[in-house]
Scaffold this motif. Structure first.
Motif, PDB file in Angstrom:
ATOM      1  N   GLU A  88       0.817  -1.202   0.000  1.00  0.00           N
ATOM      2  CA  GLU A  88       0.000   0.000   0.000  1.00  0.00           C
ATOM      3  C   GLU A  88       0.859   1.263   0.000  1.00  0.00           C
ATOM      4  OE1 GLU A  88      -2.821  -0.210   3.154  1.00  0.00           O
ATOM      5  OE2 GLU A  88      -3.932  -1.862   2.248  1.00  0.00           O
ATOM      6  N   SER A  89       2.157   1.104  -0.243  1.00  0.00           N
ATOM      7  CA  SER A  89       3.041   2.263  -0.316  1.00  0.00           C
ATOM      8  C   SER A  89       2.755   3.064  -1.582  1.00  0.00           C
ATOM      9  CB  SER A  89       4.501   1.812  -0.319  1.00  0.00           C
ATOM     10  OG  SER A  89       4.810   1.079   0.847  1.00  0.00           O
ATOM     11  N   PRO A  90       3.051   4.370  -1.585  1.00  0.00           N
ATOM     12  CA  PRO A  90       2.866   5.160  -2.813  1.00  0.00           C
ATOM     13  C   PRO A  90       3.676   4.563  -3.974  1.00  0.00           C
ATOM     14  CG  PRO A  90       3.266   6.581  -0.930  1.00  0.00           C
ATOM     15  CD  PRO A  90       3.514   5.182  -0.445  1.00  0.00           C
ATOM     16  N   GLY A  91       3.024   4.390  -5.096  1.00  0.00           N
ATOM     17  CA  GLY A  91       3.701   3.838  -6.261  1.00  0.00           C
ATOM     18  C   GLY A  91       3.890   2.344  -6.230  1.00  0.00           C
ATOM     19  N   ALA A  92       3.215   1.640  -5.317  1.00  0.00           N
ATOM     20  CA  ALA A  92       3.356   0.180  -5.234  1.00  0.00           C
ATOM     21  C   ALA A  92       3.064  -0.456  -6.584  1.00  0.00           C
ATOM     22  CB  ALA A  92       2.417  -0.377  -4.169  1.00  0.00           C
ATOM     23  N   ARG A  93       3.879  -1.444  -6.955  1.00  0.00           N
ATOM     24  CA  ARG A  93       3.727  -2.100  -8.255  1.00  0.00           C
ATOM     25  C   ARG A  93       2.543  -3.058  -8.235  1.00  0.00           C
ATOM     26  NH1 ARG A  93       8.764  -0.753 -10.938  1.00  0.00           N
ATOM     27  NH2 ARG A  93       8.153  -2.023 -12.739  1.00  0.00           N
ATOM     28  N   THR A  94       2.083  -3.402  -9.429  1.00  0.00           N
ATOM     29  CA  THR A  94       0.898  -4.239  -9.562  1.00  0.00           C
ATOM     30  C   THR A  94       1.248  -5.585 -10.178  1.00  0.00           C
ATOM     31  OG1 THR A  94       0.431  -3.035 -11.614  1.00  0.00           O
ATOM     32  CG2 THR A  94      -0.751  -2.355  -9.651  1.00  0.00           C
ATOM     33  N   LEU A  95       0.290  -6.504 -10.072  1.00  0.00           N
ATOM     34  CA  LEU A  95       0.499  -7.897 -10.474  1.00  0.00           C
ATOM     35  C   LEU A  95       0.292  -8.094 -11.970  1.00  0.00           C
ATOM     36  CD1 LEU A  95      -1.575  -9.419  -7.574  1.00  0.00           C
ATOM     37  CD2 LEU A  95       0.845  -9.859  -7.887  1.00  0.00           C
ATOM     38  N   PHE A  96       1.280  -8.759 -12.585  1.00  0.00           N
ATOM     39  CA  PHE A  96       1.172  -9.190 -13.976  1.00  0.00           C
ATOM     40  C   PHE A  96       1.836 -10.555 -14.110  1.00  0.00           C
ATOM     41  CE2 PHE A  96       1.189  -4.529 -14.140  1.00  0.00           C
ATOM     42  CZ  PHE A  96       0.002  -4.311 -14.818  1.00  0.00           C
ATOM     43  N   HIS A  97       1.684 -11.170 -15.253  1.00  0.00           N
ATOM     44  CA  HIS A  97       2.352 -12.436 -15.513  1.00  0.00           C
ATOM     45  C   HIS A  97       3.860 -12.239 -15.346  1.00  0.00           C
ATOM     46  CE1 HIS A  97       2.780 -16.100 -18.470  1.00  0.00           C
ATOM     47  NE2 HIS A  97       3.362 -16.302 -17.301  1.00  0.00           N
TER      48      HIS A  97
END
Length: 306
Positions: free
Chosen positions: A209-218
């Motif tokens: 939940e940090s600012p700019g947290a990366r998201t899930l992809f393959h």
């Protein structure tokens, strides 16, 4: 008759896509799913195969475009749900691609090499499985770590790699077509009944939940946790990003070379006391993990005792 015949062909392609998806053969699953949805029109059976195949291969925008073309007069609820999730993923994918381009230009993020040995139970001459474990080969995969967005998680991972903590652990859960889980020190011994809950003896704060947290992809590398605040050493590779899960797991890296190595991790689970995750397997081994590049500073993680 022609319409009925076409629909059967469409469902055949959709079924083929499902089979390839369960085998983590994502490119083939997508190829068959495209044929199925093109022939099937508004038939949901084809869409239920096409959407996960397209998501697993990052074709989010195509999902939106095909749905808009197929349902010009209005979508049923299930199609609206698919479109909404795909649009969210597409927006996240655009942001992710920009970050990856900037990272490629900087070319300084930490990298880790994994040597993975694929393993299976041997079979006798009649094809019955034995308890003997045999290797089917070793392959390497290169990871790049998102130090900018998840610095503490990356520091923890690098510390563990440099301590040789992961060497000899097994991928104790490979759930197609969703994820591959490893990093449990309990999996180093010959008793699989303890595989799953192990860790390094401490926990690290989540950074999802940090600012700019990366998201899930393959191909995303994420910390595994049983609930918020319980991450330690276990990690997983995402094969198909689930909608709405980005705030639950810290994404701290991705595969940059040889994604197929992880796609080919033997499917199933090692712990026979846990049900519902496919067949029992010996678990592919993480033979060796080594840091091959890092920034010129000390990596020391913030840790919390349970």
């Amino acid at each position: 008759f022609a319409l009925a015949h076409g629909l059967k062909r469409a469902r055949l392609f959709a079924s083929l896509s499902r089979g390839h998806l369960k085998a983590n053969q994502f490119a083939d699953a997508y190829r068959y799913a495209v044929q199925g949805v093109e022939l099937g029109g508004q038939d949901r059976y084809g869409w239920d195969a096409f959407v996960p195949a397209a998501v697993s291969t990052n074709h989010f925008e195509e999902i939106v475009e095909r749905l808009d073309r197929t349902f010009p007069a209005g979508m049923p609820a299930w199609a609206k749900s698919y479109r909404r999730d795909a649009a969210d993923l597409q927006s996240q994918w655009v942001t992710e691609q920009k970050l990856r381009l900037a990272e490629a230009r900087a070319n300084d993020l930490p990298r880790v090499r994994l040597v993975i040995e694929h393993r299976r139970f041997a079979k006798d001459q009649s094809g019955q499985p034995l308890t003997t474990v045999e290797s089917t080969g070793r392959e390497e995969v290169i990871l790049e770590l998102f130090e900018n967005e998840a610095p503490n998680t990356v520091a923890n991972f690098i510390e563990l790699v440099e301590r040789k903590f992961y060497d000899g652990t097994r991928f104790h859960l490979a759930l197609p077509p969703k994820m591959v889980v490893g990093g449990d020190p309990n999996s180093k011994n010959e008793d699989p009944s303890g595989d799953g809950p192990g860790g390094p003896g401490y926990m690290i704060p989540d950074e999802c939940e940090s600012p700019g947290a990366r998201t899930l992809f393959h191909g995303s590398l994420c910390m595994f946790n049983a609930r918020p605040g319980t991450a330690g050493s276990q990690f997983f590779f995402t094969l198909m990003p689930p909608p709405g899960k980005n705030s639950l797991f810290t994404v701290f890296g991705r595969i940059v070379q040889d994604q197929g190595v992880v796609d080919r991790v033997t499917r199933g689970h090692t712990n026979p006391q846990i049900r519902g995750y496919g067949r029992i397997i010996p678990g592919d081994m993480l033979v060796r993990a080594e840091v091959i590049r890092k920034r010129p500073h000390e990596y020391r993680a913030i840790k919390e005792r349970p």
